[in-house]
Scaffold this motif. Structure first.
Motif, PDB file in Angstrom:
ATOM      1  N   MET A  67       2.435   2.864   6.703  1.00 36.57           N
ATOM      2  CA  MET A  67       3.625   2.825   7.397  1.00 36.57           C
ATOM      3  C   MET A  67       3.757   2.402   8.838  1.00 36.57           C
ATOM      4  O   MET A  67       4.417   1.736   9.222  1.00 36.57           O
ATOM      5  CB  MET A  67       4.820   3.954   7.179  1.00 36.57           C
ATOM      6  N   ILE A  68       2.825   3.229   9.513  1.00 35.72           N
ATOM      7  CA  ILE A  68       2.293   3.287  10.940  1.00 35.72           C
ATOM      8  C   ILE A  68       1.750   1.884  11.214  1.00 35.72           C
ATOM      9  O   ILE A  68       2.323   1.150  12.219  1.00 35.72           O
ATOM     10  CB  ILE A  68       1.854   4.289  11.362  1.00 35.72           C
ATOM     11  N   ALA A  69       1.012   1.812  10.413  1.00 35.82           N
ATOM     12  CA  ALA A  69       0.073   0.274  10.545  1.00 35.82           C
ATOM     13  C   ALA A  69       1.051  -0.880  10.498  1.00 35.82           C
ATOM     14  O   ALA A  69       0.922  -1.968  10.939  1.00 35.82           O
ATOM     15  CB  ALA A  69      -1.034   0.262   9.782  1.00 35.82           C
ATOM     16  N   ALA A  94      -3.401   6.505  15.725  1.00 38.52           N
ATOM     17  CA  ALA A  94      -3.224   5.078  15.697  1.00 38.52           C
ATOM     18  C   ALA A  94      -3.155   4.668  17.249  1.00 38.52           C
ATOM     19  O   ALA A  94      -3.616   3.750  17.495  1.00 38.52           O
ATOM     20  CB  ALA A  94      -1.809   4.522  15.030  1.00 38.52           C
ATOM     21  N   LEU A  95      -2.454   5.387  18.045  1.00 35.05           N
ATOM     22  CA  LEU A  95      -2.208   5.179  19.544  1.00 35.05           C
ATOM     23  C   LEU A  95      -3.654   5.116  20.290  1.00 35.05           C
ATOM     24  O   LEU A  95      -3.890   4.416  20.940  1.00 35.05           O
ATOM     25  CB  LEU A  95      -1.311   5.908  19.992  1.00 35.05           C
ATOM     26  N   ASP A  98       9.587   5.452  13.583  1.00 36.35           N
ATOM     27  CA  ASP A  98      10.488   6.474  13.501  1.00 36.35           C
ATOM     28  C   ASP A  98      10.207   7.151  12.210  1.00 36.35           C
ATOM     29  O   ASP A  98      10.450   6.717  11.073  1.00 36.35           O
ATOM     30  CB  ASP A  98      11.685   5.602  13.501  1.00 36.35           C
ATOM     31  N   ALA A  99       9.901   8.558  12.472  1.00 39.25           N
ATOM     32  CA  ALA A  99       9.610   9.364  11.388  1.00 39.25           C
ATOM     33  C   ALA A  99      11.049   9.578  10.380  1.00 39.25           C
ATOM     34  O   ALA A  99      10.611  10.037   9.336  1.00 39.25           O
ATOM     35  CB  ALA A  99       9.047  10.886  11.948  1.00 39.25           C
ATOM     36  N   TYR A 105       0.928  -1.214   0.198  1.00 40.11           N
ATOM     37  CA  TYR A 105       0.107   0.080  -0.072  1.00 40.11           C
ATOM     38  C   TYR A 105       0.910   1.333   0.207  1.00 40.11           C
ATOM     39  O   TYR A 105       0.501   2.306  -0.843  1.00 40.11           O
ATOM     40  CB  TYR A 105      -1.135  -0.056   1.073  1.00 40.11           C
ATOM     41  N   VAL A 106       1.912   1.275   0.749  1.00 36.04           N
ATOM     42  CA  VAL A 106       2.914   2.555   0.812  1.00 36.04           C
ATOM     43  C   VAL A 106       3.340   2.725  -0.634  1.00 36.04           C
ATOM     44  O   VAL A 106       3.253   3.916  -1.098  1.00 36.04           O
ATOM     45  CB  VAL A 106       4.089   2.233   1.906  1.00 36.04           C
ATOM     46  N   GLU A 107       4.005   1.782  -1.486  1.00 34.22           N
ATOM     47  CA  GLU A 107       4.404   1.841  -2.468  1.00 34.22           C
ATOM     48  C   GLU A 107       3.367   2.311  -3.438  1.00 34.22           C
ATOM     49  O   GLU A 107       3.777   3.165  -4.214  1.00 34.22           O
ATOM     50  CB  GLU A 107       5.085   0.465  -3.112  1.00 34.22           C
TER      51      GLU A 107
END
Length: 142
Positions: free
Chosen positions: A78-80, A136-137, A85-86, A48-50
């Protein structure tokens, strides 16, 4: 603009981008964001990110003022996928622009945005990443 030949949602998005480029004032920002979001499809987080970077990069060129909203899509994935780390986000986007066999091909315009503009957005990326991470948290707590 992109010349995707499949899947159908990317073919439709390529035509939408061509219309948006030809008639930039004919589409509202809300309609623009809706069209970009509708082109995404369910898959694993990293694919999905790509795909998302390939989809949003031309949009960010056409409507730079929507970049924060648009980059939130791959950042949330990315978080999922476990990224916490940003500082890695820019490198991941750059990698999507240079893959030999990408999940979704990045257009020439998209590659230009990802290689020239994306690396300059560290502060915006950090802000969007932290906001999405907090969301997300909070969802995890519910």
């Amino acid at each position: 603009m992109p010349t995707w030949t499949s899947p159908p949602q990317l073919v439709a998005l390529a035509a939408f981008y061509a219309r948006a480029q030809a008639h930039p004032d004919a589409l509202s920002d809300a309609a623009f964001l809706d069209a970009v979001k509708a082109a995404h499809w369910p898959t694993n987080c990293w694919s999905y990110v790509e795909a998302s970077f390939a989809i949003i990069a031309p949009a960010c060129l056409l409507r730079p003022h929507l970049t924060a909203d648009l980059i939130a899509l791959p950042i949330a994935a990315m978080i999922a996928g476990g990224l916490d780390d940003a500082g890695q986000v820019i490198a991941i986007g750059l990698a999507c622009a240079t893959r030999d066999a990408p999940y979704v091909a990045v257009s020439a315009e998209g590659k230009r945005w990802l290689t020239q503009v994306w690396p300059t957005l560290e502060e915006l990326v950090e802000t969007v990443f932290q906001a999405r991470l907090q969301e997300a948290l909070a969802e995890d707590e519910d």
